[in-house]
Design an enzyme around this catalytic site. Structure first.
Site, PDB file in Angstrom:
ATOM      1  N   ASP A 227      48.758  36.773  40.797  1.00  0.00           N
ATOM      2  CA  ASP A 227      49.312  36.447  42.106  1.00  0.00           C
ATOM      3  C   ASP A 227      50.674  37.111  42.309  1.00  0.00           C
ATOM      4  OD1 ASP A 227      50.257  34.809  40.084  1.00  0.00           O
ATOM      5  OD2 ASP A 227      50.346  33.001  41.314  1.00  0.00           O
ATOM      6  N   ASP A 251      39.399  43.796  41.899  1.00  0.00           N
ATOM      7  CA  ASP A 251      38.831  43.938  43.235  1.00  0.00           C
ATOM      8  C   ASP A 251      39.884  43.610  44.291  1.00  0.00           C
ATOM      9  OD1 ASP A 251      37.044  44.253  45.298  1.00  0.00           O
ATOM     10  OD2 ASP A 251      35.682  42.665  44.659  1.00  0.00           O
TER      11      ASP A 251
END
Length: 370
Positions: A227, A251
């Protein structure tokens, strides 16, 4: 360069065939102007294959892919296939190619072109000179883990996806990242969620062990939570050189990095397998963008990402560094000269179609080869 190097071209659906046609023109140009030739074979994949064979890729095409020196892939998919059973949907063809060829390392460069700095939503000074390589593990993780699917647990309906990694799967993709960094800025960020996921902690520990083994003392290693990595890609992307991460986070992070450059239509990728006893490795190259069915067949597509994927093919499969550099420079020069497809159009530029941009790139290649 021997003329018997083989390329399997799989144009697929939507704008894939149009973009691949422009690569065909570059291949023809190389044969005439660079005395570099390839044996090119073409096959069906995705919806184009489903329309004929009722499956996303045939065993015969898979055999061709396994025997080719490199595979160039276009794009797959379209709304007409939304109700096709999952195992036969167009995307299943690409997943089978990746899995059966054991293409475990996905290379996603995020590089800015000077002519397109204004296309990004980030400030030019933040992205000017950006050159990141994201190495994504591609054949394991949550996209392939078992068990998966619907379950009933104590009378409650739930759905499960499983994240799983082996030591060998982590080691081999990390080795690719370290080796790439050695030829670049010698810095690797390993991204995971070791604070909340057991697989993340497992990943972090194995990458640390590899770095401490003594084989990669020349590489600077940083660990970063996924994150925070996403945030830093927007805040200060030039701090990164090579990022290695798992399938799911790769991804997500690669798309975030892609948009820092301004357009998915400009970004290539490579998917690499292991090196065999002869020093060769299976590889598939494809643009990051999708099939764009809304503009398919209208000569509106931007072929740059497919052309740049071909440049990656020349670099990583055939070690043709000079030719790869020449193609990349020709694309840059074409844009600088003011030739733009609609997705990257700007004031003062001339809008051209897919074939028109191919014309511009070939003209720039002629100048570079003069």
């Amino acid at each position: 360069m021997a003329s018997n190097k083989t390329i399997l071209m799989l144009p697929g659906d939507g704008i894939g065939p149009e973009a691949c046609n422009q690569v065909r023109r570059i291949i023809d140009w190389m044969a005439k102007r660079r005395s570099v030739s390839f044996d090119v074979k073409e096959g069906l994949v995705g919806g184009a294959c489903y329309d004929v064979h009722k499956e996303a890729v045939t065993d015969e095409t898979m055999a061709d892919a396994m025997s080719a020196d490199a595979v160039l892939f276009g794009a797959v998919g379209g709304p007409q296939y939304d109700n096709v059973e999952r195992h036969a949907r167009p995307e299943a063809g690409l997943l089978r190619l990746r899995k059966d060829m054991d293409l475990f390392a996905n290379l996603r460069p995020a590089v800015t072109f000077d002519a397109l700095l204004d296309a990004s939503t980030l400030k030019p000074e933040v992205i000017s000179g950006l050159d990141i390589m994201i190495v994504r593990e591609l054949t394991s993780g949550v996209y392939f883990g078992e068990p998966r699917g619907m379950q009933t647990y104590e009378g409650v309906e739930r759905c499960v996806d499983t994240q799983a990694y082996t030591r060998a799967e982590i080691e081999r993709v990390t080795a690719v990242a370290f080796d790439l960094a050695r030829k670049r800025g010698k810095k690797v960020h390993s991204s995971e969620k070791s604070n909340v996921m057991e697989t993340g902690l497992f990943w972090k520990n194995i990458v640390t062990e590899m770095h401490q083994s003594g084989d990669y003392d020349d590489i600077e290693l940083h660990h970063i939570l996924a994150d925070n990595c996403a945030m830093q890609l927007v805040k200060n992307p030039k701090q990164f050189d090579v990022i290695v991460t798992d399938n799911l986070f790769g991804d997500l992070l690669s798309d975030a990095a892609a948009m820092a450059t301004g357009s998915l239509g400009m970004l290539p990728s490579a998917s690499l397998g292991g090196i065999d006893e002869n020093g060769n490795r299976k590889a598939l190259y494809e643009p990051v963008h999708g099939s764009a069915p809304d503009i398919a067949g209208k000569d509106l597509a931007n072929p740059s990402a497919t052309m740049l994927s071909f440049a990656m093919l020349l670099r990583y499969s055939f070690d043709l560094q000079e030719d790869a550099n020449m193609i990349e420079q020709a694309i840059q020069n074409a844009m600088t000269s003011g030739k733009r497809t609609g997705d990257i159009m700007a004031d003062g530029c001339e809008q051209v179609g897919c074939s028109g941009f191919g014309d511009a790139v070939l003209a720039e290649l002629d100048k570079l080869a003069a």
